[in-house]
Design an enzyme around this catalytic site. Sequence first.
Site, PDB file in Angstrom:
ATOM      1  N   HIS A   1      95.771  50.251  65.424  1.00 19.50           N
ATOM      2  CA  HIS A   1      95.108  51.552  65.344  1.00 19.50           C
ATOM      3  C   HIS A   1      93.753  51.387  64.649  1.00 19.50           C
ATOM      4  O   HIS A   1      93.674  50.712  63.621  1.00 19.50           O
ATOM      5  CB  HIS A   1      95.987  52.538  64.572  1.00 19.50           C
ATOM      6  CG  HIS A   1      95.384  53.895  64.509  1.00 19.50           C
ATOM      7  ND1 HIS A   1      95.341  54.739  65.603  1.00 19.50           N
ATOM      8  CD2 HIS A   1      94.741  54.549  63.522  1.00 19.50           C
ATOM      9  CE1 HIS A   1      94.706  55.847  65.266  1.00 19.50           C
ATOM     10  NE2 HIS A   1      94.332  55.762  64.002  1.00 19.50           N
TER      11      HIS A   1
ATOM     12  N   ASP B   1     101.620  56.798  65.156  1.00 16.44           N
ATOM     13  CA  ASP B   1     100.943  55.904  64.201  1.00 16.44           C
ATOM     14  C   ASP B   1     101.539  55.982  62.797  1.00 16.44           C
ATOM     15  O   ASP B   1     100.802  55.907  61.793  1.00 16.44           O
ATOM     16  CB  ASP B   1      99.429  56.205  64.159  1.00 16.44           C
ATOM     17  CG  ASP B   1      98.775  56.031  65.522  1.00 16.44           C
ATOM     18  OD1 ASP B   1      99.192  55.123  66.266  1.00 16.44           O
ATOM     19  OD2 ASP B   1      97.860  56.804  65.853  1.00 16.44           O
TER      20      ASP B   1
ATOM     21  N   ASN C   1     101.662  48.024  67.305  1.00 15.53           N
ATOM     22  CA  ASN C   1     100.483  48.757  67.773  1.00 15.53           C
ATOM     23  C   ASN C   1      99.313  48.422  66.856  1.00 15.53           C
ATOM     24  O   ASN C   1      99.507  48.064  65.694  1.00 15.53           O
ATOM     25  CB  ASN C   1     100.751  50.264  67.715  1.00 15.53           C
ATOM     26  CG  ASN C   1      99.582  51.084  68.221  1.00 15.53           C
ATOM     27  OD1 ASN C   1      98.948  50.730  69.230  1.00 15.53           O
ATOM     28  ND2 ASN C   1      99.252  52.164  67.538  1.00 15.53           N
TER      29      ASN C   1
ATOM     30  N   GLU D   1      89.962  44.031  64.279  1.00 21.07           N
ATOM     31  CA  GLU D   1      91.162  44.139  65.121  1.00 21.07           C
ATOM     32  C   GLU D   1      91.468  42.794  65.773  1.00 21.07           C
ATOM     33  O   GLU D   1      92.612  42.336  65.799  1.00 21.07           O
ATOM     34  CB  GLU D   1      90.964  45.207  66.208  1.00 21.07           C
ATOM     35  CG  GLU D   1      90.832  46.618  65.680  1.00 21.07           C
ATOM     36  CD  GLU D   1      90.821  47.658  66.795  1.00 21.07           C
ATOM     37  OE1 GLU D   1      91.476  47.453  67.835  1.00 21.07           O
ATOM     38  OE2 GLU D   1      90.158  48.696  66.626  1.00 21.07           O
TER      39      GLU D   1
ATOM     40  N   ARG E   1      99.467  55.932  75.739  1.00 14.79           N
ATOM     41  CA  ARG E   1     100.562  56.775  76.182  1.00 14.79           C
ATOM     42  C   ARG E   1     101.665  56.711  75.145  1.00 14.79           C
ATOM     43  O   ARG E   1     101.904  55.636  74.568  1.00 14.79           O
ATOM     44  CB  ARG E   1     101.093  56.288  77.535  1.00 14.79           C
ATOM     45  CG  ARG E   1     101.555  57.440  78.326  1.00 14.79           C
ATOM     46  CD  ARG E   1     101.790  57.373  79.740  1.00 14.79           C
ATOM     47  NE  ARG E   1     102.144  58.734  80.154  1.00 14.79           N
ATOM     48  CZ  ARG E   1     103.089  59.009  81.021  1.00 14.79           C
ATOM     49  NH1 ARG E   1     103.764  58.058  81.593  1.00 14.79           N
ATOM     50  NH2 ARG E   1     103.349  60.254  81.333  1.00 14.79           N
TER      51      ARG E   1
HETATM   52  C1  GAR Z   1      91.097  49.686  70.047  1.00 15.14           C
HETATM   53  O1  GAR Z   1      90.084  50.082  69.146  1.00 15.14           O
HETATM   54  C2  GAR Z   1      92.455  50.142  69.539  1.00 15.14           C
HETATM   55  O2  GAR Z   1      92.576  50.083  68.138  1.00 15.14           O
HETATM   56  C3  GAR Z   1      92.462  51.575  70.013  1.00 15.14           C
HETATM   57  O3  GAR Z   1      91.912  51.525  71.302  1.00 15.14           O
HETATM   58  C4  GAR Z   1      90.977  50.455  71.373  1.00 15.14           C
HETATM   59  C5  GAR Z   1      91.349  49.581  72.540  1.00 15.14           C
HETATM   60  O4  GAR Z   1      90.375  48.606  72.747  1.00 15.14           O
HETATM   61  N1  GAR Z   1      93.795  52.113  70.017  1.00 15.14           N
HETATM   62  C6  GAR Z   1      94.064  53.382  69.738  1.00 15.14           C
HETATM   63  O5  GAR Z   1      93.212  54.206  69.459  1.00 15.14           O
HETATM   64  C7  GAR Z   1      95.528  53.743  69.757  1.00 15.14           C
HETATM   65  N2  GAR Z   1      95.736  55.033  69.192  1.00 15.14           N
HETATM   66  P1  GAR Z   1      90.644  47.398  73.726  1.00 15.14           P
HETATM   67  O6  GAR Z   1      91.175  47.993  75.034  1.00 15.14           O
HETATM   68  O7  GAR Z   1      89.287  46.785  73.897  1.00 15.14           O
HETATM   69  O8  GAR Z   1      91.646  46.468  73.093  1.00 15.14           O
END
Ligand code: GAR
Length: 206
Positions: A112, A148, A110, A177, A94
């Site tokens: 990404h 981002d 954040n 990540e 969001r």
């Molecule tokens: C992760 O890959 C994160 O980088 C991405 O959502 C996934 C969440 O995974 N975030 C985005 O795309 C933000 N624009 P998780 O719920 O297993 O941490």
Amino acid sequence: MADLLKLGILISGNGSNLQSIIDNIEKGSLKAIIKIVISNNPEAYGITRAKKHGIPVVVLKNGDFKNKEEFNLELIRILKNNYVDLVILAGFMRIITPTLLKAFPHKIMNIHPALLPSFPGIHGQKQALEYGVKLSGCTVHFVDEGVDTGPIIIQSAVQVFDDDTEETLAARILEEEHRIYPQAIQFFAEGKIEIKGRKVRIKTEK
Ligand code: GAR
């Protein structure tokens, strides 16, 4: 012992990044405490993960608020009530409003799933595959008013293979990540992050 960095973690889904932060705290490599997890999705598996570790959770459903601003005002109220020092977006789908940014200046991070500034927004992994890049990866950055676009703290690259699907690439990126997000938060906890304009410098020991 110095005070632990107080985190507020915002999620929308699986919460594997939340889990990696919990695990790093539990093994002592991240000197922080998660004061609150906030999910805008009542079905998010991250809620179960947080509860398993005794972390308080609040669910804020998008539909329960008149607009994005009202939602963000409630976020601020909860984060401030919990004395949060740093807000962590961990798969939070969001948009953050300027009011929240002002309440936590340079205190919202954040992650990404692409090497920014390439492939911002949603489906970063799919965008990278479709573009045909040979390297992709992930980026931890401070949040600013763009999507981002904020100052970059850490990036990590992974190879993209010819037979990758969105799922296999996403899994390879997620491993990185889970490594760099806790690392970036620990740098913040140690006061090692210096921001000048767009640029972030990680101070090394003197
Ligand atoms: C992760 O890959 C994160 O980088 C991405 O959502 C996934 C969440 O995974 N975030 C985005 O795309 C933000 N624009 P998780 O719920 O297993 O941490």
